[in-house]
Design a protein around this motif. Structure first.
Motif, mmCIF file in Angstrom:
data_model
loop_
_atom_site.group_PDB
_atom_site.id
_atom_site.type_symbol
_atom_site.label_atom_id
_atom_site.label_comp_id
_atom_site.label_asym_id
_atom_site.label_seq_id
_atom_site.Cartn_x
_atom_site.Cartn_y
_atom_site.Cartn_z
ATOM 1 N N LEU A 1 -4.890 9.967 -0.464
ATOM 2 C CA LEU A 1 -4.704 8.523 -0.387
ATOM 3 C C LEU A 1 -6.035 7.850 -0.702
ATOM 4 O O LEU A 1 -7.099 8.355 -0.370
ATOM 5 N N PHE A 2 -5.962 6.708 -1.364
ATOM 6 C CA PHE A 2 -7.170 6.014 -1.800
ATOM 7 C C PHE A 2 -6.973 4.516 -1.670
ATOM 8 O O PHE A 2 -5.852 4.029 -1.546
ATOM 9 N N CYS A 3 -8.069 3.791 -1.712
ATOM 10 C CA CYS A 3 -8.012 2.336 -1.700
ATOM 11 C C CYS A 3 -7.907 1.833 -3.138
ATOM 12 O O CYS A 3 -8.769 2.165 -3.957
ATOM 13 N N PRO A 4 -6.894 1.045 -3.467
ATOM 14 C CA PRO A 4 -6.769 0.514 -4.825
ATOM 15 C C PRO A 4 -7.892 -0.452 -5.208
ATOM 16 O O PRO A 4 -8.150 -0.666 -6.371
ATOM 17 N N SER B 1 3.908 11.460 0.550
ATOM 18 C CA SER B 1 2.846 11.777 -0.407
ATOM 19 C C SER B 1 2.078 13.009 0.025
ATOM 20 O O SER B 1 1.633 13.111 1.160
ATOM 21 N N VAL C 1 4.549 6.481 -0.852
ATOM 22 C CA VAL C 1 5.097 6.938 0.430
ATOM 23 C C VAL C 1 6.068 5.895 0.945
ATOM 24 O O VAL C 1 6.019 4.734 0.553
ATOM 25 N N TRP D 1 0.758 4.157 -2.879
ATOM 26 C CA TRP D 1 0.562 5.554 -2.493
ATOM 27 C C TRP D 1 1.788 6.422 -2.746
ATOM 28 O O TRP D 1 1.712 7.639 -2.670
ATOM 29 N N ILE E 1 0.833 -1.203 0.000
ATOM 30 C CA ILE E 1 0.000 0.000 0.000
ATOM 31 C C ILE E 1 0.869 1.254 0.000
ATOM 32 O O ILE E 1 0.539 2.250 -0.643
ATOM 33 N N CYS E 2 2.007 1.203 0.670
ATOM 34 C CA CYS E 2 2.920 2.349 0.652
ATOM 35 C C CYS E 2 3.483 2.575 -0.739
ATOM 36 O O CYS E 2 3.632 3.715 -1.181
ATOM 37 N N PHE F 1 -11.479 7.530 -1.655
ATOM 38 C CA PHE F 1 -10.454 8.353 -1.031
ATOM 39 C C PHE F 1 -10.583 8.233 0.479
ATOM 40 O O PHE F 1 -11.685 8.195 1.026
#
Length: 61
Positions: free
Chosen positions: A51-54, A47, A40, A38, A34-35, A59
Motif C-alpha cells: 500500500l502506498f500514498c497516492p 490487496s 481493496v 489500493w 483510498i480503498c 509505501f
C-alpha cells in the motif's frame, strides 16, 4: 478562502472528504477513494500488494 477549501478536499475525487482517513505520511483521503486506489474493499480486504500514498508515493507499513 480557496486555500482552506483545498485542505478539506480529497486529492483523488477532488470533493470534500467523506469518512476521511489519515495515512501515516500525513495525507488525507476519503475512505472509499483510498480503498479504490489500493484495490481493496472498504473493510480493508483484498490487496496483496504494498500500500502506498497516492500523493507522496511513499509505501506504508
Amino acid at each position: 478562502m480557496e486555500a482552506i477549501e483545498q485542505t478539506l478536499k480529497c486529492p483523488v475525487c477532488m470533493d470534500f472528504f467523506t469518512d476521511p482517513v489519515l495515512l501515516p505520511c500525513g495525507h488525507n483521503f476519503c475512505r472509499t477513494c483510498i480503498c479504490t486506489v489500493w484495490g481493496v474493499d472498504v473493510g480493508g480486504e483484498g490487496s496483496d500488494g504494498p500500500l502506498f500514498c497516492p500523493e507522496c508515493q511513499i509505501f506504508l507499513p
